[in-house]
Design an enzyme around this catalytic site. Structure first.
Site, PDB file in Angstrom:
ATOM      1  N   ASN A  64       2.694  -5.954  -2.323  1.00 41.25           N
ATOM      2  CA  ASN A  64       3.739  -6.185  -1.313  1.00 41.25           C
ATOM      3  C   ASN A  64       3.193  -6.165   0.106  1.00 41.25           C
ATOM      4  O   ASN A  64       2.236  -5.451   0.402  1.00 41.25           O
ATOM      5  CB  ASN A  64       4.859  -5.147  -1.448  1.00 41.25           C
ATOM      6  CG  ASN A  64       5.639  -5.323  -2.745  1.00 41.25           C
ATOM      7  OD1 ASN A  64       5.308  -6.178  -3.562  1.00 41.25           O
ATOM      8  ND2 ASN A  64       6.644  -4.506  -2.947  1.00 41.25           N
ATOM      9  N   LEU A  65       3.862  -6.908   0.963  1.00 44.83           N
ATOM     10  CA  LEU A  65       3.458  -7.020   2.367  1.00 44.83           C
ATOM     11  C   LEU A  65       3.176  -5.653   2.985  1.00 44.83           C
ATOM     12  O   LEU A  65       2.190  -5.446   3.693  1.00 44.83           O
ATOM     13  CB  LEU A  65       4.591  -7.722   3.128  1.00 44.83           C
ATOM     14  CG  LEU A  65       4.341  -8.021   4.590  1.00 44.83           C
ATOM     15  CD1 LEU A  65       3.187  -8.988   4.733  1.00 44.83           C
ATOM     16  CD2 LEU A  65       5.595  -8.589   5.241  1.00 44.83           C
ATOM     17  N   LYS A  66       4.043  -4.703   2.671  1.00 45.02           N
ATOM     18  CA  LYS A  66       3.962  -3.358   3.261  1.00 45.02           C
ATOM     19  C   LYS A  66       2.607  -2.684   3.006  1.00 45.02           C
ATOM     20  O   LYS A  66       2.086  -1.984   3.869  1.00 45.02           O
ATOM     21  CB  LYS A  66       5.103  -2.514   2.681  1.00 45.02           C
ATOM     22  CG  LYS A  66       5.269  -1.176   3.327  1.00 45.02           C
ATOM     23  CD  LYS A  66       6.540  -0.543   2.780  1.00 45.02           C
ATOM     24  CE  LYS A  66       6.471   0.958   2.940  1.00 45.02           C
ATOM     25  NZ  LYS A  66       7.341   1.631   1.998  1.00 45.02           N
ATOM     26  N   GLY A  67       2.035  -2.886   1.820  1.00 40.03           N
ATOM     27  CA  GLY A  67       0.712  -2.341   1.532  1.00 40.03           C
ATOM     28  C   GLY A  67       0.672  -0.836   1.403  1.00 40.03           C
ATOM     29  O   GLY A  67       1.661  -0.204   1.023  1.00 40.03           O
TER      30      GLY A  67
END
Ligand code: B12
Length: 243
Positions: A123-126
């Site tokens: 996910n983008l959030k990482g």
């Protein structure tokens, strides 16, 4: 180098061990815990914590001395054998080498519902201040989520023409993570001929990274993996390195 564990003073051999015995908490249970620690080579062993965990189970923490030495020269681990790249370098290498986006399909397979790990990677959030693979413009990411069946994973990988399949396994009860991984790699071998098969990567906190060949996968990532390590490995394995 030869080293010994350390508790109070350097080289004193002190270690701490926790375990559960299927008996209620009383004096005999504490004696039983010390007997086990003694049989495991802790001498002297001290009981530092004992707590009943529901009916008929007691959790113990034992602190004690062991005589064993560790030879660091004989330790076997999987060392990172590829350079750690920045997101910019990853994108540039894929563009230059593949001339198309690199497609990744991820899932948590079997009955396992622990998605935090695979989400941290995809996910983008990482995680740990790093963005996940969705952040990389040259990576096309499909995250199938939790409790995905192996046939569904194979089907989606085929449909998306996945270059790499990323599987997470967190639950290790009755070696579920090993069985599921073997089933997954066998299904890909059966469904697709060599050369058409995606790169198979598994990850989870309790995997032994040395087991990749035996589980039929290309690479295993364990505790504390960051998305950048995975992206760098994808470039190394699929886009001919960073050059
Ligand atoms: C959060 C959590 C849950 C949540 C999960 C929510 C969710 N959406 O994920 C809920 C409450 C649903 C849950 C349920 C259960 N859980 Co739980 N859970 C945890 C907990 C506390 C944290 C796991 C976590 O999120 N870690 C954080 C992530 C970021 O770390 P990670 O998974 O290790 O991922 C990193 C690396 O391993 C690696 N990685 C992981 N996957 C992948 C994949 C790839 C491709 C790559 C490259 C890297 C990679 O990169 C990640 C980032 O660094 C752990 C205990 C613990 N402290 O670890 C127990 C734990 C995992 N759970 C456990 C158990 C037993 C269960 C249940 C069976 C409990 C029950 N009786 O109902 C159920 C099972 C549900 C199911 N069907 O799977 C046990 C597993 C024991 C075992 N030996 O298997 C643990 C260890 C707790 C314990 N000590 O008993 N759980």
């Amino acid at each position: 180098m030869i080293v010994r564990p350390y508790g109070d003073t350097t080289g004193d051999g002190m270690v701490q061990l926790s375990f559960t015995l299927p008996i209620p908490h009383d004096k005999r249970a504490e004696g039983a815990a010390l007997q086990l620690a003694g049989k495991m080579g802790m001498d002297p062993a001290m009981l530092v914590h004992a707590k009943q965990m529901g009916d008929g189970f007691t959790f113990f923490v034992v602190y004690g001395k062991v005589a064993h030495l560790v030879d660091t020269e004989k330790v076997q681990v999987v060392e990172r054998d590829f350079p750690l790249l920045s997101a910019k370098e990853v994108n540039a290498a894929i563009k230059r080498r593949l001339r198309r986006r690199l497609t990744v399909v991820g899932a948590c397979i079997g009955t396992d519902a622990h998605t935090v790990g695979i989400d941290a990677i995809l996910n983008l959030k990482g995680i740990a201040g790093e963005k996940g693979l969705e952040y990389y413009s040259e990576l096309s990411v499909t995250n199938m989520g939790a409790q995905v069946s192996v046939p569904d994973l194979v089907e989606t990988a085929r449909e998306k023409k996945a270059d790499a399949v990323l599987v997470s396994q967190v639950v290790t009860q009755r070696d579920a993570h090993l069985q599921n991984t073997r089933a997954m790699s066998a299904a890909f071998r059966e469904a697709l001929p060599a050369g058409k098969r995606p790169l198979l990567i598994v990850g989870g906190p309790r995997f032994d990274e040395l087991m990749a060949p035996e589980l039929g996968v290309d690479r295993i990532f364990s505790r504390g993996t960051t998305p950048r390590e995975v992206a760098s490995y994808l470039v190394h394995a699929l886009a001919g390195g960073s050059k």
